[in-house]
Design a protein around this motif. Structure first.
Motif, PDB file in Angstrom:
ATOM      1  N   MET A   1      -6.352   5.361  18.613  1.00 16.85           N
ATOM      2  CA  MET A   1      -4.911   5.451  18.712  1.00 16.85           C
ATOM      3  C   MET A   1      -4.278   5.871  17.389  1.00 16.85           C
ATOM      4  N   LEU A   2      -5.034   5.785  16.325  1.00 18.61           N
ATOM      5  CA  LEU A   2      -4.516   6.164  15.017  1.00 18.61           C
ATOM      6  C   LEU A   2      -5.097   7.515  14.635  1.00 18.61           C
ATOM      7  N   LEU A   3      -4.231   8.454  14.323  1.00 17.44           N
ATOM      8  CA  LEU A   3      -4.698   9.779  13.935  1.00 17.44           C
ATOM      9  C   LEU A   3      -5.344   9.728  12.557  1.00 17.44           C
ATOM     10  N   PRO A   4      -6.351  10.556  12.315  1.00 20.77           N
ATOM     11  CA  PRO A   4      -6.979  10.564  10.994  1.00 20.77           C
ATOM     12  C   PRO A   4      -5.972  10.922   9.902  1.00 20.77           C
ATOM     13  N   ALA A   5      -6.110  10.256   8.772  1.00 21.22           N
ATOM     14  CA  ALA A   5      -5.294  10.488   7.567  1.00 21.22           C
ATOM     15  C   ALA A   5      -3.834  10.069   7.733  1.00 21.22           C
ATOM     16  N   THR A   6      -3.525   9.233   8.730  1.00 25.36           N
ATOM     17  CA  THR A   6      -2.148   8.755   8.858  1.00 25.36           C
ATOM     18  C   THR A   6      -1.979   7.333   8.350  1.00 25.36           C
ATOM     19  N   GLY A   7      -3.052   6.566   8.230  1.00 28.25           N
ATOM     20  CA  GLY A   7      -2.968   5.183   7.760  1.00 28.25           C
ATOM     21  C   GLY A   7      -3.316   5.074   6.286  1.00 28.25           C
ATOM     22  N   LYS A   8      -2.503   5.684   5.430  1.00 23.55           N
ATOM     23  CA  LYS A   8      -2.809   5.699   4.003  1.00 23.55           C
ATOM     24  C   LYS A   8      -2.587   4.353   3.337  1.00 23.55           C
ATOM     25  N   ARG A   9      -1.932   3.439   4.010  1.00 22.47           N
ATOM     26  CA  ARG A   9      -1.577   2.160   3.401  1.00 22.47           C
ATOM     27  C   ARG A   9      -2.335   0.970   3.981  1.00 22.47           C
ATOM     28  N   ILE A  10      -3.274   1.218   4.864  1.00 17.24           N
ATOM     29  CA  ILE A  10      -4.054   0.148   5.491  1.00 17.24           C
ATOM     30  C   ILE A  10      -5.525   0.380   5.158  1.00 17.24           C
ATOM     31  N   PHE A  11      -6.191  -0.678   4.639  1.00 17.42           N
ATOM     32  CA  PHE A  11      -7.568  -0.561   4.197  1.00 17.42           C
ATOM     33  C   PHE A  11      -8.402  -1.679   4.816  1.00 17.42           C
ATOM     34  N   THR A  12      -9.617  -1.366   5.199  1.00 23.11           N
ATOM     35  CA  THR A  12     -10.587  -2.367   5.634  1.00 23.11           C
ATOM     36  C   THR A  12     -11.393  -2.782   4.410  1.00 23.11           C
ATOM     37  N   VAL A  13     -11.427  -4.077   4.125  1.00 22.63           N
ATOM     38  CA  VAL A  13     -12.177  -4.541   2.962  1.00 22.63           C
ATOM     39  C   VAL A  13     -13.469  -5.253   3.359  1.00 22.63           C
ATOM     40  N   ASP A  14     -13.525  -5.769   4.565  1.00 21.03           N
ATOM     41  CA  ASP A  14     -14.738  -6.398   5.081  1.00 21.03           C
ATOM     42  C   ASP A  14     -14.619  -6.413   6.602  1.00 21.03           C
ATOM     43  N   ARG A  15     -15.663  -6.883   7.292  1.00 18.48           N
ATOM     44  CA  ARG A  15     -15.607  -6.902   8.752  1.00 18.48           C
ATOM     45  C   ARG A  15     -14.523  -7.830   9.278  1.00 18.48           C
ATOM     46  N   HIS A  16     -14.129  -8.807   8.504  1.00 16.47           N
ATOM     47  CA  HIS A  16     -13.164  -9.805   8.955  1.00 16.47           C
ATOM     48  C   HIS A  16     -11.829  -9.724   8.220  1.00 16.47           C
ATOM     49  N   ALA A  17     -11.669  -8.816   7.278  1.00 15.86           N
ATOM     50  CA  ALA A  17     -10.470  -8.800   6.444  1.00 15.86           C
ATOM     51  C   ALA A  17      -9.965  -7.379   6.230  1.00 15.86           C
ATOM     52  N   GLY A  18      -8.657  -7.283   6.038  1.00 14.93           N
ATOM     53  CA  GLY A  18      -8.019  -6.008   5.754  1.00 14.93           C
ATOM     54  C   GLY A  18      -6.859  -6.190   4.801  1.00 14.93           C
ATOM     55  N   VAL A  19      -6.435  -5.084   4.196  1.00 11.18           N
ATOM     56  CA  VAL A  19      -5.329  -5.093   3.244  1.00 11.18           C
ATOM     57  C   VAL A  19      -4.341  -4.012   3.644  1.00 11.18           C
ATOM     58  N   ALA A  20      -3.058  -4.357   3.646  1.00 16.15           N
ATOM     59  CA  ALA A  20      -1.983  -3.396   3.846  1.00 16.15           C
ATOM     60  C   ALA A  20      -1.149  -3.368   2.573  1.00 16.15           C
ATOM     61  N   ILE A  21      -0.703  -2.186   2.182  1.00 16.63           N
ATOM     62  CA  ILE A  21      -0.032  -1.988   0.910  1.00 16.63           C
ATOM     63  C   ILE A  21       1.401  -1.528   1.136  1.00 16.63           C
ATOM     64  N   ALA A  22       2.309  -2.064   0.312  1.00 15.91           N
ATOM     65  CA  ALA A  22       3.694  -1.582   0.260  1.00 15.91           C
ATOM     66  C   ALA A  22       3.989  -1.263  -1.199  1.00 15.91           C
ATOM     67  N   GLY A  23       4.223  -0.010  -1.489  1.00 21.43           N
ATOM     68  CA  GLY A  23       4.472   0.401  -2.864  1.00 21.43           C
ATOM     69  C   GLY A  23       3.674   1.646  -3.203  1.00 21.43           C
ATOM     70  N   LEU A  24       3.237   1.740  -4.439  1.00 24.15           N
ATOM     71  CA  LEU A  24       2.489   2.910  -4.901  1.00 24.15           C
ATOM     72  C   LEU A  24       1.084   2.930  -4.296  1.00 24.15           C
ATOM     73  N   ILE A  25       0.744   4.035  -3.654  1.00 28.21           N
ATOM     74  CA  ILE A  25      -0.531   4.134  -2.950  1.00 28.21           C
ATOM     75  C   ILE A  25      -1.737   4.082  -3.898  1.00 28.21           C
ATOM     76  N   PRO A  26      -1.722   4.756  -5.056  1.00 22.58           N
ATOM     77  CA  PRO A  26      -2.888   4.638  -5.934  1.00 22.58           C
ATOM     78  C   PRO A  26      -3.127   3.207  -6.430  1.00 22.58           C
ATOM     79  N   ASP A  27      -2.070   2.465  -6.693  1.00 23.72           N
ATOM     80  CA  ASP A  27      -2.226   1.066  -7.077  1.00 23.72           C
ATOM     81  C   ASP A  27      -2.795   0.252  -5.923  1.00 23.72           C
ATOM     82  N   GLY A  28      -2.373   0.560  -4.712  1.00 26.50           N
ATOM     83  CA  GLY A  28      -2.894  -0.123  -3.533  1.00 26.50           C
ATOM     84  C   GLY A  28      -4.369   0.157  -3.308  1.00 26.50           C
ATOM     85  N   ARG A  29      -4.784   1.395  -3.540  1.00 24.23           N
ATOM     86  CA  ARG A  29      -6.212   1.723  -3.420  1.00 24.23           C
ATOM     87  C   ARG A  29      -7.035   0.934  -4.428  1.00 24.23           C
TER      88      ARG A  29
END
Length: 111
Positions: A1-29
Motif C-alpha cells: 500500500m506504500l509506494l516506493p520512496a514515499t516513506g522517507k520519515r519512517i524507518f524499521t530498526v528491528d522486527r519489533h520496533a520502528g522509528v518515525a521522524i519529524a524534522g530534518l531527514i538526515p538527522d532522522g536517518r
C-alpha cells in the motif's frame, strides 16, 4: 500500500520496533541508524528484543551527548519510537532533540 520512496520519515530498526521522524531527514536517518545499532547490541548481549524503554533511553542519551558537547551540532528532529513486545505490549516513546524521552499513549509532533 506504500509506494516506493514515499516513506522517507519512517524507518524499521528491528522486527519489533520502528522509528518515525519529524524534522530534518538526515538527522532522522542518523537517529534511526543509532537505534538499529542499539537493537543489534542488545539482542546480541541478552538474546531477546530490546524493550522500547531501553531503546528510547539509549537513543536519547546519544542525542543528549550531541546537545551538551560543543563540537557536535544538536539534532533538528524528534523521533517517535514504537515497539511491540510480548512482555510489555505496544509502547510509544518520543525522543526530543535535547535528549529527553517520554512515554505516550498517542503523540503528534511536527507540522
Amino acid at each position: 500500500m506504500l509506494l516506493p520512496a514515499t516513506g522517507k520519515r519512517i524507518f524499521t530498526v528491528d522486527r519489533h520496533a520502528g522509528v518515525a521522524i519529524a524534522g530534518l531527514i538526515p538527522d532522522g536517518r542518523q537517529l534511526a541508524s543509532v537505534a538499529r545499532d542499539e537493537c543489534k547490541q542488545y539482542t546480541d548481549l541478552w538474546g531477546s528484543p530490546v524493550p522500547a524503554k531501553v531503546l528510547s533511553g539509549r537513543v536519547s542519551a546519544w542525542a543528549h551527548a550531541h546537545t551538551t558537547m560543543g563540537w557536535y551540532r544538536p539534532f533538528g528532529c524528534n523521533a517517535l519510537i514504537a515497539a511491540m513486545t510480548q512482555a510489555d505490549g505496544p509502547q510509544l516513546w518520543m525522543v526530543e532533540p535535547s535528549g529527553m524521552s517520554y512515554s505516550y499513549f498517542g503523540c503528534a509532533v511536527g507540522k
